[in-house]
Motif scaffolding. Structure first.
Motif, PDB file in Angstrom:
ATOM      1  N   LYS A 195       0.810  -1.219   0.000  1.00 32.13           N
ATOM      2  CA  LYS A 195       0.000   0.000   0.000  1.00 32.13           C
ATOM      3  C   LYS A 195       0.844   1.270   0.000  1.00 32.13           C
ATOM      4  N   VAL A 196       2.078   1.203   0.500  1.00 31.03           N
ATOM      5  CA  VAL A 196       2.908   2.410   0.583  1.00 31.03           C
ATOM      6  C   VAL A 196       3.879   2.525  -0.591  1.00 31.03           C
ATOM      7  N   CYS A 197       3.798   1.574  -1.548  1.00 30.54           N
ATOM      8  CA  CYS A 197       4.788   1.510  -2.622  1.00 30.54           C
ATOM      9  C   CYS A 197       4.198   1.796  -4.000  1.00 30.54           C
ATOM     10  N   ASP A 198       4.980   2.479  -4.817  1.00 31.05           N
ATOM     11  CA  ASP A 198       4.704   2.578  -6.252  1.00 31.05           C
ATOM     12  C   ASP A 198       5.374   1.421  -6.984  1.00 31.05           C
ATOM     13  N   ALA A 199       6.498   0.984  -6.429  1.00 30.15           N
ATOM     14  CA  ALA A 199       7.308  -0.057  -7.063  1.00 30.15           C
ATOM     15  C   ALA A 199       7.947  -0.929  -5.986  1.00 30.15           C
ATOM     16  N   VAL A 200       8.132  -2.201  -6.330  1.00 28.88           N
ATOM     17  CA  VAL A 200       8.670  -3.170  -5.384  1.00 28.88           C
ATOM     18  C   VAL A 200       9.837  -3.909  -6.018  1.00 28.88           C
ATOM     19  N   VAL A 201      10.909  -4.070  -5.247  1.00 26.58           N
ATOM     20  CA  VAL A 201      12.033  -4.912  -5.654  1.00 26.58           C
ATOM     21  C   VAL A 201      11.938  -6.204  -4.855  1.00 26.58           C
ATOM     22  N   ILE A 202      11.842  -7.324  -5.554  1.00 29.42           N
ATOM     23  CA  ILE A 202      11.641  -8.622  -4.895  1.00 29.42           C
ATOM     24  C   ILE A 202      12.959  -9.385  -4.869  1.00 29.42           C
ATOM     25  N   ALA A 203      13.476  -9.573  -3.660  1.00 25.66           N
ATOM     26  CA  ALA A 203      14.756 -10.264  -3.472  1.00 25.66           C
ATOM     27  C   ALA A 203      14.586 -11.321  -2.382  1.00 25.66           C
ATOM     28  N   VAL A 204      13.683 -12.256  -2.642  1.00 21.75           N
ATOM     29  CA  VAL A 204      13.372 -13.343  -1.717  1.00 21.75           C
ATOM     30  C   VAL A 204      13.759 -14.658  -2.390  1.00 21.75           C
TER      31      VAL A 204
END
Length: 309
Positions: free
Chosen positions: A61-70
């Motif tokens: 909800k607080v992001c425009d973009a997400v970097v996924i490093a899982v």
């Protein structure tokens, strides 16, 4: 929008790297760190003066973009949720663990007008060296990428094909084409419940071949590439920086001045694409071929001989 609200999913080693890039970027505001372990998320978030989350929906909800490093087994699920929440996504390789899933994610992002980029940083290296600018189609691409097991069992949730070979699968697809006609592969388990060493040979309709070997159970590190063209061949040892080039094309191994930080270049390219300033340097549709190759190689290994130690 002048700055992108970026969140990083994963508080491990690569999550830390990506958080550093977002925190230092003039184009991004680091909004938070997500991890299933809240204490770990908060510990990393505190380093950058931001917030830790263990609720992924609240994080998005607080992001425009997400970097996924899982871990790779969670890439598809977290990327899909982020896209459905109207976030742009940069996901570490591989995009997904099946060609169909990877293609579906790419299609979904495109349908929603979201950027979906994949963390194939080796493309930046190969491009800076000049390898990807060679106009000839190779007759043969040979790659070796091996070394000891990663500390703490990193990437132990998938085989070495998805962990290490995926880099060279992506480069082979770029040089030889996305549609292979056949694959033969062998492998074995060494220290995990997945394939720790693998060799794969892909054939193409035009007669080209890709011969790839990867190991995370080797005594020493080895990282080489040999590409044979009608006009000559290129042999590269990435560890010793030795280069043999008999083609008429310029190839360089000393690229530090032009590309000091491949990960940073990838992340900045992602931010720029999200802000509408440039095209994504590694769009998802262009990475589906590597996923399909990895899927085929793993299936060929599993259909073969006994994988026991």
């Amino acid at each position: 929008m002048t700055k992108l609200k970026v969140g990083v999913a994963g508080a491990g080693v690569f999550g830390n790297y990506h958080a550093q890039k977002a925190a230092a970027s003039a184009r991004a505001d680091l909004m938070g760190i997500f991890d299933v372990d809240l204490a770990r998320a908060e510990k990393l978030a505190e380093t950058f003066g931001t917030k830790g989350y263990s609720d992924y929906a609240e994080f998005l909800k607080v992001c425009d973009a997400v970097v996924i490093a899982v871990p790779a087994t969670w890439h598809e699920s977290l990327a899909r949720q982020a896209i459905e929440a109207h976030c742009h996504v940069l996901v570490e390789k591989p995009l997904a663990l099946s060609g169909n899933a990877a293609r579906d994610l790419a299609d979904e992002a495109a349908a929603r007008g979201r950027i979906l980029q994949v963390g194939h940083q080796e493309r930046f290296v190969a491009n800076a060296m000049g390898v990807l600018a060679i106009p000839e189609v190779p007759l043969l691409v040979e790659s070796v990428r091996s070394g000891p097991a990663a500390p703490g069992g990193r990437a132990g949730d998938v085989s070495v094909i998805w962990d290490l070979m995926i880099h060279d699968l992506d480069l082979a697809a770029m040089m030889l084409g996305r549609e292979f006609t056949g694959v033969e592969a062998t492998g074995r388990r060494v220290h995990s419940s997945h394939i720790d060493e693998a060799e794969a040979v892909f054939t193409y309709a035009g007669g080209g071949k890709a011969k790839l070997r990867a190991s995370r159970a080797a005594e020493f590190r080895e990282r080489t590439m040999r590409v044979v063209y009608p006009s000559g061949e290129i042999d590269i040892d990435f560890l010793t920086r030795k280069l043999k080039n008999t083609t008429p094309y310029e190839v360089r191994v000393d690229i530090a001045a032009d590309l000091p930080d491949p990960l940073g270049a990838a992340d900045e390219g992602f931010y720029a694409a999200c802000l509408g300033l440039a095209r994504s340097p590694v769009p998802a549709h262009g990475t589906v071929a590597a996923v399909a190759m990895a899927e085929a190689a793993e299936a060929a290994v599993l259909a073969g001989v006994d994988l026991a130690n």
